[in-house]
Write a protein that holds these residues in place. Structure first.
Motif, PDB file in Angstrom:
ATOM      1  N   UNK A  56      19.927 -22.046  16.062  1.00 28.29           N
ATOM      2  CA  UNK A  56      19.833 -23.485  14.615  1.00 28.29           C
ATOM      3  C   UNK A  56      18.364 -22.822  13.662  1.00 28.29           C
ATOM      4  N   UNK A  57      17.985 -21.688  13.487  1.00 28.26           N
ATOM      5  CA  UNK A  57      16.749 -21.574  13.093  1.00 28.26           C
ATOM      6  C   UNK A  57      17.354 -20.202  12.393  1.00 28.26           C
ATOM      7  N   UNK A  58      16.990 -20.998  10.652  1.00 34.71           N
ATOM      8  CA  UNK A  58      18.326 -19.873   9.792  1.00 34.71           C
ATOM      9  C   UNK A  58      16.249 -19.187   9.023  1.00 34.71           C
ATOM     10  N   UNK A  59      16.723 -18.280   8.105  1.00 34.07           N
ATOM     11  CA  UNK A  59      16.101 -17.515   7.423  1.00 34.07           C
ATOM     12  C   UNK A  59      14.879 -18.317   6.347  1.00 34.07           C
ATOM     13  N   UNK A  60      14.978 -19.565   5.168  1.00 34.00           N
ATOM     14  CA  UNK A  60      14.078 -21.078   5.530  1.00 34.00           C
ATOM     15  C   UNK A  60      13.580 -21.003   6.102  1.00 34.00           C
ATOM     16  N   UNK A  61      13.755 -21.116   7.362  1.00 37.19           N
ATOM     17  CA  UNK A  61      12.389 -21.777   8.576  1.00 37.19           C
ATOM     18  C   UNK A  61      11.745 -20.746   8.962  1.00 37.19           C
ATOM     19  N   UNK A  62      12.328 -19.356   9.030  1.00 35.13           N
ATOM     20  CA  UNK A  62      11.174 -17.952   9.473  1.00 35.13           C
ATOM     21  C   UNK A  62      10.258 -17.923   8.444  1.00 35.13           C
ATOM     22  N   UNK A  63      11.330 -17.898   7.138  1.00 33.30           N
ATOM     23  CA  UNK A  63       9.296 -16.970   5.705  1.00 33.30           C
ATOM     24  C   UNK A  63       9.158 -18.749   5.969  1.00 33.30           C
ATOM     25  N   UNK A 171      22.846 -18.201  13.030  1.00 34.41           N
ATOM     26  CA  UNK A 171      22.297 -18.741  11.774  1.00 34.41           C
ATOM     27  C   UNK A 171      22.043 -17.935  10.119  1.00 34.41           C
ATOM     28  N   UNK A 172      20.807 -16.589  10.907  1.00 33.51           N
ATOM     29  CA  UNK A 172      20.431 -15.686   9.635  1.00 33.51           C
ATOM     30  C   UNK A 172      21.845 -15.064   9.498  1.00 33.51           C
ATOM     31  N   UNK A 173      22.651 -14.414  10.669  1.00 38.69           N
ATOM     32  CA  UNK A 173      23.789 -13.282   9.615  1.00 38.69           C
ATOM     33  C   UNK A 173      24.505 -14.582   9.678  1.00 38.69           C
ATOM     34  N   UNK A 174      25.080 -15.501   9.296  1.00 40.53           N
ATOM     35  CA  UNK A 174      25.775 -15.912   8.727  1.00 40.53           C
ATOM     36  C   UNK A 174      25.304 -16.392   7.262  1.00 40.53           C
ATOM     37  N   UNK A 175      24.208 -16.948   7.339  1.00 47.36           N
ATOM     38  CA  UNK A 175      23.660 -17.078   5.802  1.00 47.36           C
ATOM     39  C   UNK A 175      23.435 -15.473   5.172  1.00 47.36           C
ATOM     40  N   UNK A 176      23.325 -14.728   5.775  1.00 45.91           N
ATOM     41  CA  UNK A 176      23.172 -12.807   4.748  1.00 45.91           C
ATOM     42  C   UNK A 176      25.143 -13.032   4.794  1.00 45.91           C
ATOM     43  N   UNK A 177      25.594 -13.183   5.195  1.00 39.11           N
ATOM     44  CA  UNK A 177      27.231 -12.994   5.259  1.00 39.11           C
ATOM     45  C   UNK A 177      28.049 -13.457   4.003  1.00 39.11           C
ATOM     46  N   UNK A 178      26.979 -15.379   3.551  1.00 38.66           N
ATOM     47  CA  UNK A 178      27.418 -15.585   2.627  1.00 38.66           C
ATOM     48  C   UNK A 178      27.390 -15.274   1.693  1.00 38.66           C
ATOM     49  N   UNK A 179      26.007 -14.404   1.344  1.00 36.31           N
ATOM     50  CA  UNK A 179      24.623 -14.774   0.497  1.00 36.31           C
ATOM     51  C   UNK A 179      25.278 -14.186  -0.854  1.00 36.31           C
TER      52      UNK A 179
END
Length: 263
Positions: A56-63, A171-179
């Protein structure tokens, strides 16, 4: 003062997989470090034991995590990222939080349209269950072989799998897929930034997870910026190029490019 370098790993690899790179860059006079992603354990073993902390850590969390690390540095760093780490590096560079960035087989950013079948197959372990958006997912040795180790021997692929792999957040993969359907997608990068530092995109000709066509499409996203954006391709390499036996050539390519940028 030594220039800081932050190495950013992608999905399914632990930060310690950068250890050979850290030694190589330290020998060249840099001050390198490879921080974990949020939730990762300090070791491969501890990460495998606690997948619930990784999920449950997404792209914004990592940035945000890496931005906070950058804020503590004495000067802006050079970023070197692989896979989703390459996307993170591009986002931070676009925010003027780095002197330069190298994005190796970087995950697709918003605006990149091609999604080759091999990429879909490589990420199927995550997408086959929508609940994986909030979970951490592990690969099997066979799945790793297709997604990472297809350009090396079966023996080497299995060794890399045992040594470096950890569960990865879906989560990052789902975020990228719907970008491309989300105007506020966390996978959006400021590719029009005219004042950012130089960027090197590295593609691999045999990469199943981030095929060369994705990197070429990423390069086109930067066409409206006059900032330096270079491309290098390793025709016979796969997604494991940063950790397999051919890593020194990739590292040397990065170092040579940085020297050309007077960095």
């Amino acid at each position: 003062m030594r220039t800081p370098v932050l190495f950013v790993h992608g999905l399914w690899l632990h930060a310690s997989s950068w250890e050979p790179w850290l030694a190589r860059f330290r020998d060249e006079g840099y001050e390198p470090q490879a921080p974990n992603w949020p939730g990762d354990g300090e070791t491969v073993e501890s990460s495998r034991r606690a997948p619930e902390a990784i999920g449950d850590h997404g792209i914004d969390d990592v940035v945000a995590h890496f931005a906070a690390i950058i804020d503590e540095l004495p000067e802006l760093p050079i970023l070197v990222g692989h896979s989703f780490g390459g996307m993170i590096a591009q986002k931070l560079l676009g925010q003027n939080r780095a002197k330069a960035a190298v994005a190796i087989d970087a995950a697709q950013i918003k605006g990149v349209l091609p999604v080759p079948l091999s990429a879909l197959r490589a990420t199927l372990p995550v997408f086959k269950n929508p609940a994986n958006k909030h979970r951490a997912v592990s690969l099997t040795a066979d799945q790793f072989r297709f997604a990472f180790g297809n350009a090396v021997s079966q023996e080497e692929s299995d060794q890399l799998f045992e040594r470096w792999t950890i569960p990865a957040p879906g989560k990052p993969l789902f975020e990228a897929a719907s970008a491309n359907f989300n105007p506020h997608s966390p996978a959006k990068v400021d590719t029009d930034n005219q004042t950012r530092g130089p960027l090197l995109l590295i593609a691999s000709g045999k990469d199943n997870t981030v095929p060369e066509s994705v990197t070429l499409a990423t390069l086109k996203q930067y066409r409206h910026s006059d900032a330096i954006t270079d491309l290098t391709t390793f025709p016979d390499r796969g997604h494991s190029l940063t950790i397999d036996s051919g890593w020194p050539e990739v590292a040397e390519t990065c170092l040579t490019w940085l020297r050309k940028q007077s960095l």
